[in-house]
Design a protein around this motif. Structure first.
Motif, PDB file in Angstrom:
ATOM      1  N   ARG A 492       0.847  -1.204   0.000  1.00  0.00           N
ATOM      2  CA  ARG A 492       0.000   0.000   0.000  1.00  0.00           C
ATOM      3  C   ARG A 492       0.879   1.249   0.000  1.00  0.00           C
ATOM      4  NH1 ARG A 492      -2.963   1.295   4.199  1.00  0.00           N
ATOM      5  NH2 ARG A 492      -4.727   2.176   3.055  1.00  0.00           N
ATOM      6  N   GLY A 493       1.962   1.195   0.774  1.00  0.00           N
ATOM      7  CA  GLY A 493       2.863   2.324   0.823  1.00  0.00           C
ATOM      8  C   GLY A 493       3.574   2.563  -0.495  1.00  0.00           C
ATOM      9  N   LEU A 552       7.608 -13.169  -3.595  1.00  0.00           N
ATOM     10  CA  LEU A 552       6.306 -12.572  -3.850  1.00  0.00           C
ATOM     11  C   LEU A 552       5.564 -13.288  -4.968  1.00  0.00           C
ATOM     12  CD1 LEU A 552       7.340  -8.791  -3.667  1.00  0.00           C
ATOM     13  CD2 LEU A 552       6.581 -10.306  -1.817  1.00  0.00           C
ATOM     14  N   ASP A 553       4.282 -12.990  -5.081  1.00  0.00           N
ATOM     15  CA  ASP A 553       3.457 -13.649  -6.097  1.00  0.00           C
ATOM     16  C   ASP A 553       3.548 -12.960  -7.454  1.00  0.00           C
ATOM     17  OD1 ASP A 553       2.015 -11.338  -5.604  1.00  0.00           O
ATOM     18  OD2 ASP A 553       0.097 -12.348  -5.255  1.00  0.00           O
ATOM     19  N   ARG A 554       4.350 -11.892  -7.548  1.00  0.00           N
ATOM     20  CA  ARG A 554       4.535 -11.199  -8.828  1.00  0.00           C
ATOM     21  C   ARG A 554       5.805 -10.364  -8.771  1.00  0.00           C
ATOM     22  NH1 ARG A 554      -1.059  -8.478  -8.456  1.00  0.00           N
ATOM     23  NH2 ARG A 554      -1.297 -10.280  -7.109  1.00  0.00           N
ATOM     24  N   THR A 558       7.713  -4.828 -12.560  1.00  0.00           N
ATOM     25  CA  THR A 558       7.015  -4.755 -13.850  1.00  0.00           C
ATOM     26  C   THR A 558       5.503  -4.687 -13.685  1.00  0.00           C
ATOM     27  OG1 THR A 558       6.995  -7.178 -14.046  1.00  0.00           O
ATOM     28  CG2 THR A 558       8.867  -6.019 -15.013  1.00  0.00           C
ATOM     29  N   ALA A 559       5.027  -4.688 -12.443  1.00  0.00           N
ATOM     30  CA  ALA A 559       3.583  -4.692 -12.194  1.00  0.00           C
ATOM     31  C   ALA A 559       2.985  -3.314 -12.428  1.00  0.00           C
ATOM     32  CB  ALA A 559       3.308  -5.124 -10.763  1.00  0.00           C
ATOM     33  N   THR A 560       1.713  -3.278 -12.800  1.00  0.00           N
ATOM     34  CA  THR A 560       0.976  -2.020 -12.844  1.00  0.00           C
ATOM     35  C   THR A 560       0.721  -1.557 -11.408  1.00  0.00           C
ATOM     36  OG1 THR A 560      -1.208  -3.056 -12.755  1.00  0.00           O
ATOM     37  CG2 THR A 560      -0.183  -2.795 -14.948  1.00  0.00           C
ATOM     38  N   PRO A 561       0.383  -0.285 -11.204  1.00  0.00           N
ATOM     39  CA  PRO A 561       0.102   0.169  -9.838  1.00  0.00           C
ATOM     40  C   PRO A 561      -0.971  -0.656  -9.137  1.00  0.00           C
ATOM     41  CG  PRO A 561       0.428   2.062 -11.247  1.00  0.00           C
ATOM     42  CD  PRO A 561       0.438   0.862 -12.151  1.00  0.00           C
ATOM     43  N   GLN A 562      -2.055  -1.005  -9.818  1.00  0.00           N
ATOM     44  CA  GLN A 562      -3.095  -1.807  -9.179  1.00  0.00           C
ATOM     45  C   GLN A 562      -2.600  -3.211  -8.850  1.00  0.00           C
ATOM     46  OE1 GLN A 562      -6.241  -1.497  -7.926  1.00  0.00           O
ATOM     47  NE2 GLN A 562      -5.945   0.723  -8.053  1.00  0.00           N
ATOM     48  N   GLN A 563      -1.780  -3.785  -9.735  1.00  0.00           N
ATOM     49  CA  GLN A 563      -1.195  -5.088  -9.447  1.00  0.00           C
ATOM     50  C   GLN A 563      -0.258  -5.006  -8.245  1.00  0.00           C
ATOM     51  OE1 GLN A 563       0.584  -5.848 -13.263  1.00  0.00           O
ATOM     52  NE2 GLN A 563      -1.171  -7.024 -14.023  1.00  0.00           N
ATOM     53  N   LEU A 564       0.513  -3.937  -8.188  1.00  0.00           N
ATOM     54  CA  LEU A 564       1.406  -3.716  -7.052  1.00  0.00           C
ATOM     55  C   LEU A 564       0.619  -3.656  -5.753  1.00  0.00           C
ATOM     56  CD1 LEU A 564       4.166  -2.900  -5.815  1.00  0.00           C
ATOM     57  CD2 LEU A 564       3.640  -0.544  -6.459  1.00  0.00           C
ATOM     58  N   HIS A 566      -1.988  -5.096  -4.898  1.00  0.00           N
ATOM     59  CA  HIS A 566      -2.549  -6.383  -4.483  1.00  0.00           C
ATOM     60  C   HIS A 566      -1.502  -7.490  -4.391  1.00  0.00           C
ATOM     61  CE1 HIS A 566      -6.137  -4.170  -5.991  1.00  0.00           C
ATOM     62  NE2 HIS A 566      -6.651  -4.710  -4.907  1.00  0.00           N
ATOM     63  N   THR A 567      -0.239  -7.122  -4.294  1.00  0.00           N
ATOM     64  CA  THR A 567       0.843  -8.090  -4.168  1.00  0.00           C
ATOM     65  C   THR A 567       0.753  -8.839  -2.839  1.00  0.00           C
ATOM     66  OG1 THR A 567       2.279  -6.704  -5.535  1.00  0.00           O
ATOM     67  CG2 THR A 567       3.350  -8.346  -4.143  1.00  0.00           C
ATOM     68  N   LYS A 568       1.073 -10.136  -2.884  1.00  0.00           N
ATOM     69  CA  LYS A 568       1.065 -10.967  -1.680  1.00  0.00           C
ATOM     70  C   LYS A 568       2.406 -11.693  -1.526  1.00  0.00           C
ATOM     71  CE  LYS A 568      -3.350 -10.203  -0.893  1.00  0.00           C
ATOM     72  NZ  LYS A 568      -3.779  -9.324   0.232  1.00  0.00           N
ATOM     73  N   PRO A 569       2.958 -11.727  -0.326  1.00  0.00           N
ATOM     74  CA  PRO A 569       4.145 -12.552  -0.087  1.00  0.00           C
ATOM     75  C   PRO A 569       3.801 -14.035  -0.110  1.00  0.00           C
ATOM     76  CG  PRO A 569       3.983 -10.787   1.537  1.00  0.00           C
ATOM     77  CD  PRO A 569       2.656 -10.854   0.830  1.00  0.00           C
ATOM     78  N   LEU A 570       4.681 -14.832  -0.712  1.00  0.00           N
ATOM     79  CA  LEU A 570       4.551 -16.283  -0.674  1.00  0.00           C
ATOM     80  C   LEU A 570       5.403 -16.892   0.425  1.00  0.00           C
ATOM     81  CD1 LEU A 570       4.825 -16.975  -4.517  1.00  0.00           C
ATOM     82  CD2 LEU A 570       2.742 -16.779  -3.141  1.00  0.00           C
TER      83      LEU A 570
END
Length: 596
Positions: A492-493, A552-554, A558-564, A566-570
């Protein structure tokens, strides 16, 4: 990406060293961000990304191509295949309240409620299960999220607290709501004067409404509540620790009570502490007590250590208690509540800096930031440096950071302002000339932007949450969350820092203050390590550094802001050991042996 001229030399040096130290674990087939070259002037020979890394004795032994790192394998080395997953240094949250976060989970959790009715319902459910005569506590409410944004009163909760005394912190921790029983227990009446630097809200008849602003007022009630026992403190801390690890945070710089630090020491002694803590101490405590506490625990303990002294200059924008140079635009008779007179603040700061303490001041309003800088400017004339932490067996570390702990300049003291949300225009240059660190929480903007301009007016808003302006003035920017004021989720930050938009993407606040993703990651890892004098130990994945990393799951680069967002640690790894694995994790499985 072009290879760097010293990579071959680095690999040869690493291999020569590693031949005598077989790794405990090797991670292969990854997309690993090392932390090198997040800044363009980084001279490290380590590539920005590598395929593999080796870990021995809790530290990074080597990084590089799969084939090179695989040559280091010993007979007992675990090989973990990342299957192309993205990995990076663990986040270092530069500002948390871990004990409060855990205790909130054990009490009436009002985080994110959208109305007074929802608040009342949660209190009612909790009160029905409470022991007779016990206190009800909780927090996380934010009236700006409610229809009408009206502050609640004691009468609003008297009807649902079933006779229990009750006090509930606002989300920012600078305001609380007490019911009638709690006010009575604290002897707060119409005749009670406002404590210095605080305020008791009153109705038209002069009676307390239940709203208490700032610590001197809220403590009138909190001091009547029995202290938590060691078991309760430990349970609360473990809840917060597990939350941090699940979000990819491997280090926190924390403001909890001394009794919580003692609980953390017990966890460490029992080998049950899996998150690194840099714990703060209260600036206002007598100097003799601060020295005794500092001497009670090894300063170079990489897992748990005491760091700066935290003082509070003011309150918060959400509570309109942040100390402003001019009145609030939406409250023209109010300029906030400064906690100190400048002379007293400067004297206390100078005494503590002369004793070798790092200073960090909570300052949100422009007047409060100005007061903090004034005190720092005097304190650095008499200050002595805190002893630098030792870092045995770290001769292979390649980080280059200025100033060094031996640098006899104000910047070497690493004085900090926590939040630094609103500045006077000339004070950016003062941060720079004094070498003061701006320890900020970009996710605050996600919450505040809907009303910040109303509070500040259009001109002052230009100098609010001004991350790029700090970087343009060569100010060190360290990121955190102020957990539990905000979620400890670092993504989020990062999202807030690079977009300055709300999470729905429908509102933007002062977009000229956006920063790049590399700058934001640096602020959340290496700069936050610098802020606690640990930049030679963590924040990068290079030989000699602590093996604190996340999978991480992505690929967030290279992620878009919205993808960033919603990133989750694996997987979260601290000191080379896996301390969190997502239930959804389908990668990073060991091909031989068992994951820690």
């Amino acid at each position: 990406m072009k290879p760097f001229p010293l990579i071959a030399t680095l690999l040869l040096t690493t291999l020569a060293h590693a031949q005598n130290t077989p790794p405990d674990t090797i991670y292969l087939h990854g997309n690993i961000l090392t932390g090198a070259h997040l800044r363009p002037d980084d001279p490290s020979p380590t590539p920005a990304k590598v395929q593999a890394l080796a870990i021995a004795n809790g530290k990074i032994l080597a990084v590089g191509p799969d084939a090179t790192i695989l040559k280091l394998k010993g007979p007992k080395t675990k090989i973990i295949d990342l299957h192309g997953a993205f990995a990076m240094p663990g986040f270092n949250d530069a500002h948390t309240h871990m004990a409060a976060a855990g205790q909130q989970q054990l009490s009436i959790n009002l985080d994110g409620i959208k109305s007074l009715a929802e608040m009342q319902q949660r209190i009612r459910i909790y009160a029905a299960k409470a022991k007779p005569g016990s206190w009800l506590q909780g927090g996380g409410w934010d009236h700006t999220l409610w229809p009408g944004a009206k502050l609640p009163t004691r009468e609003d909760i008297d009807q649902v607290t079933a006779g229990h005394p009750c006090i509930l912190d606002r989300v920012d921790g600078h305001m609380a709501l007490a019911n009638s029983a709690a006010l009575a227990a604290a002897n707060i009446t119409a005749d009670t004067p406002d404590p210095g630097g605080a305020k008791i809200d009153r109705d038209s008849s002069g009676n307390p409404t239940g709203i208490l602003r700032e610590t001197a007022a809220t403590n009138l009630v909190f001091n009547k509540i029995p202290s938590l026992g060691p078991e309760e403190r430990t349970k609360a801390l473990n809840l917060a620790i597990n939350d941090a690890l699940a979000h990819g945070v491997t280090s926190v710089q924390d403001n909890s009570e001394w009794e919580d630090f003692l609980a953390l020491e017990e966890l460490e002694d029992a080998h049950k502490l899996h998150l690194r803590f840099a714990e703060w101490m209260p600036f206002d405590k007598p100097l003799t007590i601060l020295k005794e506490r500092r001497a009670s625990h090894p300063s170079d303990d990489p897992l748990l250590h005491l760091t700066m002294l935290k003082g509070f200059m003011d309150g918060s924008l959400g509570s309109r208690t942040a100390a402003m140079d001019e009145p609030y635009s939406d409250d023209p008779n109010n300029s906030g509540l400064p906690r100190y007179q400048q002379d007293n603040l400067t004297q206390l700061a100078s005494e503590r800096a002369a004793a070798g303490f790092q200073l960090g001041f909570h300052a949100i309003g422009d007047r409060a930031n100005d007061m903090a800088l004034n005190a720092f400017g005097a304190a650095d004339q008499v200050a002595t440096l805190p002893p630098p932490p030792t870092n045995p067996n770290n001769s292979d570390a390649h980080i280059v950071t200025t100033p060094s702990p031996s640098d006899p300049t104000p910047a070497a003291l690493r004085f900090r302002v926590e939040h630094a949300q609103v500045l006077l225009p000339d004070d950016f240059a003062r941060f720079s000339s004094e070498g003061v660190i701006a320890s900020m929480q970009p996710s605050h903007l996600l919450t505040d932007m809907k009303w910040a301009t109303d509070r500040l007016g259009t001109e002052r808003a230009k100098y609010a949450y001004a991350w790029k302006s700090f970087l343009d003035h060569n100010v060190t920017l360290a990121f955190g969350t102020d957990y539990p004021v905000e979620s400890i989720n670092p993504f989020r930050g990062l999202y807030a820092a690079i977009t300055r938009q709300n999470e729905a993407g429908t509102q933007t606040f002062q977009p000229q203050e956006k920063i790049s993703l590399n700058e934001a990651i640096y602020a959340y890892t290496q700069a936050s390590a610098f802020a606690e004098f640990r930049e030679h130990q963590k924040g990068r994945l290079e030989p000699g550094y602590l093996a604190d990393l996340i999978v991480l799951d992505r690929d967030i680069t290279t992620a878009t802001p919205q993808q960033l967002l919603h990133t989750k640690p694996l997987r979260t790894i601290v000191n080379g050991e896996t301390v969190y694995t997502s239930t959804a994790n389908r990668s990073a499985k060991p091909t031989t042996g068992t994951a820690n």
